[in-house]
Design an enzyme around this catalytic site. Structure first.
Site, PDB file in Angstrom:
ATOM      1  N   LYS A 114      -0.706  -4.413  -2.964  1.00 45.86           N
ATOM      2  CA  LYS A 114      -1.996  -3.873  -2.529  1.00 45.86           C
ATOM      3  C   LYS A 114      -2.144  -2.467  -3.107  1.00 45.86           C
ATOM      4  CE  LYS A 114      -4.803  -2.498   1.425  1.00 45.86           C
ATOM      5  NZ  LYS A 114      -5.003  -1.120   0.877  1.00 45.86           N
ATOM      6  N   SER A 138       0.815  -1.215   0.000  1.00 46.22           N
ATOM      7  CA  SER A 138       0.000   0.000   0.000  1.00 46.22           C
ATOM      8  C   SER A 138       0.853   1.271   0.000  1.00 46.22           C
ATOM      9  CB  SER A 138      -0.955  -0.045   1.194  1.00 46.22           C
ATOM     10  OG  SER A 138      -1.954   0.944   1.088  1.00 46.22           O
ATOM     11  N   ASP A 150      10.008   5.498 -10.389  1.00 49.27           N
ATOM     12  CA  ASP A 150       9.596   6.045 -11.680  1.00 49.27           C
ATOM     13  C   ASP A 150      10.315   7.344 -12.016  1.00 49.27           C
ATOM     14  OD1 ASP A 150       7.940   3.932 -12.091  1.00 49.27           O
ATOM     15  OD2 ASP A 150       6.059   5.064 -12.073  1.00 49.27           O
TER      16      ASP A 150
END
Length: 445
Positions: free
Chosen positions: A317, A292, A303
């Site tokens: 998740k 999460s 990224d």
């Protein structure tokens, strides 16, 4: 009772269809089917209430029905009764009235793992390894760990008496509860590297991170090579805190986006200028227990190429749970959206893939060869190094030789340190970070 259930069914149907104005002919059939299914619920409820082998309260039956409805949607939607809702609020807030000890269960008693610095338990002299056998004179055996913890927590400035067993000695300690803050961020230095461990994302995380980074900078100064951000076994927590942590290391760009059934409710979170690491290299550690909010941070830094992610694939998740309070009845935790990394990749059931995959491993010493490897300095008559001090009569490294010119030591000796347990993933992260820092310094210079 049947009349009451029919009123309930009618009310539920009205609530359902008030949210769907402009019902057409096709929807009329859906409405009829919904009425039938709700009547089925009423019939089953009445039958269980009347004929079940033991008496069950209406509250228990309704809660069980709601719980079943939500848990069948996905693993993370759930019904929270008042007690569970209150416990969840304590966890996310990160502070509560208590004693300030980390505990576990042993032989039916509560065992002190560690007293937290500058808390009532610490000031009262509790020590790691102490066993708590009684609370306010009541034997603790038979209670679960969560039940015992609930009894030790309470209003700030209230007193509790603990009976402690330390070795063969047993004594009572009276402690006054105080406000305890859960430390979600722990830090230390590993020579020239700052180590940051985030155990969960609570309301204290952002401030804890900034404080830890500041302390590391003060301690290491110009020697600081970079940071290891350890998110292993971090189950997640508050979305806004995950965004704040990622933002702390990013200068610009999207951090995460959330999207659900209603497109208008989609959200995008962006970084603001300012990098608390001041451009120093970062390695993020993840594993199968990272979920999460921790995946949001790892995905954003990965990224944007701000950090190298090392370890194992994370849990996956990638869904958003919204807490919807239900007044005095508690709340429901409902999955409403999915998380997406800045590149648009869904985290759900995929997780974050590390840039460098490293499994946790145990490091053990390898048995040395019966004779140590020979070097130039071991050869009979080898030229000495003209830059070394002294005559270097042993022609090499100064190791005493046998008549054949070989070392008198035939086997490497294992030191106690060699057999100590090593965090292999962290060790690889530290090596990588130092390599990046060395390369970076060479480019700058």
């Amino acid at each position: 009772m049947r009349y009451c259930l029919k009123v309930l069914v009618a009310s539920l149907c009205a609530a359902v269809f008030m949210a769907e104005p402009g019902v057409g002919v096709a929807k009329e059939q859906d409405r009829s089917e919904t009425y039938r299914l709700l009547e089925l619920f009423g019939d089953v409820f009445e039958r269980v209430r009347a004929d079940y082998v033991e008496e069950v309260s209406d509250e228990e039956l309704i809660e069980a029905a709601v719980r079943g409805m939500l848990t069948n949607l996905d693993p993370h939607s759930a019904f929270l009764n008042r007690k569970k809702f209150s416990a969840m609020q304590v966890q996310t807030k990160g502070e509560f009235g208590g004693l300030g000890i980390e505990v576990t269960m042993e032989a039916g008693y509560v065992k002190v793992v560690s007293p937290i610095d500058d808390t009532p338990a610490f000031r009262a002299g509790l020590k790691a390894g102490d066993l708590i056998t009684h609370l306010d004179g009541e034997n603790i055996q038979g209670l679960s760990l969560s039940q015992a913890v609930d009894k030790m927590r309470g209003p700030v400035n209230s007193d509790i008496k603990l009976t402690i067993r330390r070795g063969t000695e047993s004594f009572d300690v009276s402690i006054t509860r105080d406000k305890i803050r859960i430390r979600s961020v722990r830090s230390r230095t590993e020579e020239d590297v700052g180590y940051l461990r985030i155990t969960s994302f609570s309301e204290q995380t952002e401030s804890g991170l900034k404080s830890a980074v500041g302390a590391i900078k003060t301690e290491l100064g110009d020697k600081l090579s970079g940071f290891v951000l350890d998110l292993r076994n971090n189950p997640g927590g508050l979305l806004d805190q995950a965004v704040s942590v990622a933002d702390a290391f990013l200068e610009e760009g999207e951090i995460v986006s959330t999207r659900g059934r209603v497109q208008a409710n989609a959200q995008r979170f962006h970084a603001s200028p300012g990098d608390i690491a001041e451009g120093l290299p970062i390695v993020v550690l993840i594993n199968g227990g990272s979920a999460s909010a921790s995946e949001i941070v790892a995905g954003a830094l990965q990224d944007h190429r701000r950090a190298i992610v090392l370890g194992k694939q994370s849990f996956g998740k990638g869904s958003v749970q919204t807490i919807i309070p239900l007044g005095r009845s508690g709340a429901i935790k409902l999955t409403t959206q999915r998380y997406y990394t800045p590149s648009g990749t869904s985290i759900q059931a995929r997780g974050i893939l590390p840039d460098i995959e490293v499994s946790q491993a145990r490091i053990e010493p390898v048995e040395a060869a019966s004779r140590r490897q020979r070097h130039e300095a071991d050869l009979r008559g080898a030229l000495r190094n003209d830059q070394s001090k002294g005559d270097n009569k042993d022609k090499g490294d100064g190791v005493k030789k046998n008549d054949d010119g070989e070392s008198g030591e035939s086997e490497a000796k294992t030191t106690p340190a060699a057999t100590q347990r090593v965090d292999y993933q962290l060790a690889r992260a530290l090596d990588l970070l130092r390599g990046l820092a060395l390369y970076r310094n060479r480019i700058v210079n």
